[in-house]
Design an enzyme around this catalytic site. Structure first.
Site, PDB file in Angstrom:
ATOM      1  CE1 TYR A 169     -23.293  -2.352   0.510  1.00 54.31           C
ATOM      2  CE2 TYR A 169     -21.023  -3.104   0.277  1.00 54.31           C
ATOM      3  CZ  TYR A 169     -22.004  -2.146   0.063  1.00 54.31           C
ATOM      4  OH  TYR A 169     -21.683  -0.987  -0.597  1.00 54.31           O
TER       5      TYR A 169
ATOM      6  CD  GLN B 211     -26.493   4.399  -1.147  1.00 46.73           C
ATOM      7  OE1 GLN B 211     -25.993   4.868  -0.111  1.00 46.73           O
ATOM      8  NE2 GLN B 211     -25.866   4.464  -2.315  1.00 46.73           N
TER       9      GLN B 211
ATOM     10  CG  ASN C 145     -17.483   2.250   1.843  1.00 43.67           C
ATOM     11  OD1 ASN C 145     -18.423   2.188   2.646  1.00 43.67           O
ATOM     12  ND2 ASN C 145     -17.592   2.806   0.664  1.00 43.67           N
TER      13      ASN C 145
ATOM     14  CB  SER D 295      -6.937  -8.820   6.330  1.00 39.83           C
ATOM     15  OG  SER D 295      -7.000 -10.214   6.331  1.00 39.83           O
TER      16      SER D 295
ATOM     17  CD  GLN E 169      -3.696 -11.050   5.737  1.00 40.31           C
ATOM     18  OE1 GLN E 169      -4.668 -10.339   5.538  1.00 40.31           O
ATOM     19  NE2 GLN E 169      -3.781 -12.370   5.654  1.00 40.31           N
TER      20      GLN E 169
ATOM     21  CG  HIS F 168      -6.037  -8.458   1.686  1.00 41.41           C
ATOM     22  ND1 HIS F 168      -7.090  -8.697   0.851  1.00 41.41           N
ATOM     23  CD2 HIS F 168      -5.666  -9.674   2.164  1.00 41.41           C
ATOM     24  CE1 HIS F 168      -7.349 -10.000   0.822  1.00 41.41           C
ATOM     25  NE2 HIS F 168      -6.495 -10.615   1.610  1.00 41.41           N
TER      26      HIS F 168
ATOM     27  CD  GLU G 228      -8.656 -11.817   9.213  1.00 42.06           C
ATOM     28  OE1 GLU G 228      -7.719 -10.996   9.069  1.00 42.06           O
ATOM     29  OE2 GLU G 228      -9.621 -11.880   8.433  1.00 42.06           O
ATOM     30  CG  HIS G 229      -5.726 -15.173   8.166  1.00 42.46           C
ATOM     31  ND1 HIS G 229      -5.926 -13.816   7.957  1.00 42.46           N
ATOM     32  CD2 HIS G 229      -6.700 -15.816   7.470  1.00 42.46           C
ATOM     33  CE1 HIS G 229      -6.982 -13.659   7.164  1.00 42.46           C
ATOM     34  NE2 HIS G 229      -7.471 -14.842   6.853  1.00 42.46           N
TER      35      HIS G 229
ATOM     36  CG  ASP H  18      -7.197 -16.191   2.072  1.00 45.92           C
ATOM     37  OD1 ASP H  18      -7.604 -16.290   3.241  1.00 45.92           O
ATOM     38  OD2 ASP H  18      -6.180 -15.544   1.754  1.00 45.92           O
TER      39      ASP H  18
ATOM     40  CD  GLU I 257     -35.410 -12.348  41.100  1.00 44.79           C
ATOM     41  OE1 GLU I 257     -36.265 -12.159  40.217  1.00 44.79           O
ATOM     42  OE2 GLU I 257     -34.326 -12.931  40.894  1.00 44.79           O
TER      43      GLU I 257
ATOM     44  CG  HIS J 226     -42.499 -13.037  37.830  1.00 47.93           C
ATOM     45  ND1 HIS J 226     -42.757 -11.707  37.631  1.00 47.93           N
ATOM     46  CD2 HIS J 226     -41.699 -13.419  36.800  1.00 47.93           C
ATOM     47  CE1 HIS J 226     -42.136 -11.299  36.526  1.00 47.93           C
ATOM     48  NE2 HIS J 226     -41.484 -12.318  36.008  1.00 47.93           N
TER      49      HIS J 226
END
Lengths: 436, 436
Positions: free
Chosen positions: A136, A197, A220, A243, A265, A268, A333-334, A367, A421, A426
């Protein structure tokens, strides 16, 4: 004259520090009932009506006049055209980045393995690529060619036979750099669809869009919600939060460099988080001064100001040991270790998506082109998850071959445990293989 | 006199075969709004009221008279006591199984890696264990000691410092085998709580229960729903569907063995699925005969009958090549290749959780003690996911150290790409590191 920026200061010596830090980090994704209902409706429509629903939603949400799915397919030739349309400098930069990302990810490829026991029993794992992956790519402003490279290349390195990309083109707006990156990364098919969709089409398939095995890439709230719903039908990567960067500096890096790293950062979006940790209290103030001086020179200064005022912090710690404790608490994250000897602190870092070591290693280099992936665990999920990698596009099958002798011996153990069990079929299945 | 069982027969030569197969495999997890709302309420109560909520829910749902959390904690000594209480034969079987599972999983451990480029730039990944893992073990009938071994051992092999187990004890009912398995597997702490409240406690922590980084293990619909909701706050393993087996047989294995292998899956529960595929039409009928003859001798015959009648199938195929096509379409959790030369067919199998090769390798051997994990991807998710393993309890941090020369070169590429994305603070952060 711009008003000075209101930057949050925290001190790890403060008895309330833990509570302040928790408050600073708190962030919960929006879970909106109406979004949920709309997304479920879209998924159901695509499942039942296929291409017809895709065309209708694309007309409605993206303002396109497409009459049929045929108009929402970009042939490989169109990607090659994009490669001609961008500048030679841009093409070279994309190709350099792609080659470096490919080289790094090739080291991640995992191989099948097996071992044979004394009685001839063989155990192991067979590692195979996914058949088909879906990528995506957001449309409009957040449509990043670097993300195309970072998501598609690991899939191709893993050996995924078909990488299918979806990218909405609102009001017909096409990002040539994104198509050029798709061409370089080896994307096999592109559909100009987006939103919930597109996620539904990739998860269930339609007459035109093939069903994939895993969907990766940012989006999004509609895209994220749709991914959460189709999880299980297909694999998904993480649902990303905003981020974040955590810079640890010993006070010896140019404060302007650190300020710009924090800005990179914050630019963003308004929810992005930039945190600086240092044992040098004066240094924190020098960086604050750099921030105030440089902020007006930024193109995205409004976004940066909002992000810094609402989510940034300058944190004073007693020493580097305490800095590492803060890092592990945040699991960023970073992480930039802008210090003299980053290597010596590495064993103390337990949780971080990516670790940028030394004063020269700006996050921006990672990045785009250093080689490692820029899709990283956000919001503290580095405690339990990893950068996107080749391993996300491979899966394993356990291999078990029991020799007659091995089956006879194992059968005795299995029989005792199965009866414990109360699973007696089995037990009997195992007992059939026990020698007299 | 028992009525003959109604077994579904399919033939891959049937023009409608694909549709029949889709119908056979269709299964969707229950997504009940009222379950959802109750689970959300329980999670919220545990988040805000901690131990008090846990004690109250445990009184209400498990019928326990516990006055405080102190009564819901089992000390390590209690686990050791369980080890004394089970039979010597059971203890030996658990220890044999644990040793084999440990040995196999040690081969899965992944190491950190790095490489250095000509200009001194270093790239790699640092691999570390999770700090703490939570293991959910169901109470009552589905409380399986083998699952304790299969979930806890990979965590300990990965180096997880603390494995926390939760197991409800409805009306005080304790399964000594489960506690003994926990002792052998090295579980660090045990709480006798269950349901959505136990999942919430592990995800968010309470005064007594420590917050974990990942929750693994099977559970009922409340547990599964709770895991789905806390996903993101903590890691989770897959949400499992009903267990399934696909047996491919060339017609040369004893039909009674194959019937019992199919039973061993069907005895789990009414939704479990057992499928047999063979190019030998007569063999399919011999197995049907064995099924009818052996069914009345099973202890769980009612469950097996329901499972087989509602979800089983005998599928005739033209040849082994077509059998492999059916396997890949189904992507089964368990695949038995009960054929003369299973090795030769391995390269044709693209999707399966575990592959049991040859006539002697009953699934039951792998369920208990062969070594590989019995937590496997169900419902076709083997297309994109893997058996539970040590890799599920490790995570990676990217490592990037740029030398001054490396940063200068990479900065040029990053600058072009960042400007192409209109992220100019990224570009300037990279440009600071370019040499004059």
């Amino acid at each position: 004259m711009t008003a000075p920026i209101a930057l949050r200061r925290l001190d790890a010596a403060d008895p309330d520090f833990a509570r302040h830090l928790d408050h600073l980090l708190s962030w919960e994704s929006v879970s909106d009932t109406s979004v949920n209902q709309r997304v479920l409706g879209i998924i159901e429509a695509v499942r039942t009506q296929g291409d017809a629903a895709l065309v209708e939603f694309t007309q409605r949400f993206d303002g396109l006049n497409a009459a049929s799915m045929a108009e929402l397919i970009l042939p490989r030739k169109r990607l090659e055209l994009a490669l001609d349309r961008i500048s030679a400098e841009q093409r070279a930069a994309l190709e350099t980045a792609a080659a470096r990302v490919r080289r790094y990810h090739e080291k991640q490829k995992q191989d099948s393995w097996r071992y044979t026991e004394a009685d001839g029993t063989v155990l192991g794992q067979q590692v195979t690529p996914l058949d088909r992956a879906g990528l995506y790519v957001p449309g409009g402003k957040a449509s990043y060619p670097s993300s195309v490279l970072m998501n598609a290349i690991p899939a191709k390195v893993a050996g995924v036979a078909e990488v299918v990309m979806v990218v909405p083109t609102p009001r017909g707006e096409i990002n040539e750099l994104v198509l050029a990156a798709a061409c370089i990364a080896g994307v096999d098919r592109v559909f100009t669809i987006g939103g919930a969709q597109a996620v539904a089409a990739l998860a269930y398939g339609t007459e035109s869009v093939p069903r994939v095995d895993k969907i990766v890439g940012p989006g999004n709230i509609y895209v994220a919600t749709a991914k959460r719903h189709v999880f299980g039908q297909v694999g998904i990567d993480m649902i990303a939060g905003p981020s974040e960067i955590l810079v640890v500096c010993d006070g010896q890096t140019d404060p302007d460099w650190i300020a710009m790293d924090l800005f990179s950062q914050a630019e963003h979006d308004e929810d992005a988080q930039s945190i600086l940790v240092s044992p040098d209290a004066s240094f924190l103030e020098w960086v604050a001064e750099s921030i105030n001086r440089l902020l007006p020179t930024l193109e995205r200064k409004e976004i940066v100001r909002t992000s810094l005022e609402s989510r940034a912090a300058l944190i004073h710690v007693a020493d580097m040991q305490q800095a590492c404790t803060v890092v592990n608490r945040i699991a960023p994250e970073h992480l930039e270790l802008s210090v003299a000897d980053p290597e010596s602190w590495l064993p103390h870092i337990r949780h971080a998506g990516a670790i940028f070591m030394g004063r020269y290693t700006a996050e921006a280099l990672g990045d785009y082109c250093a080689g490692p992936n820029h899709v990283l665990p956000t919001s503290g999920t580095a405690r339990f998850s990893s950068p996107l990698g080749v391993y996300d596009f491979q899966k394993r099958s356990s291999l078990i071959f029991c020799s007659p002798d091995g089956a006879s011996e194992l059968g005795k153990t299995a029989s005792v445990l199965a009866r414990g069990e109360s699973l007696t079929a089995h037990a009997r299945s195992a007992e059939y293989r026990i020698k007299e």
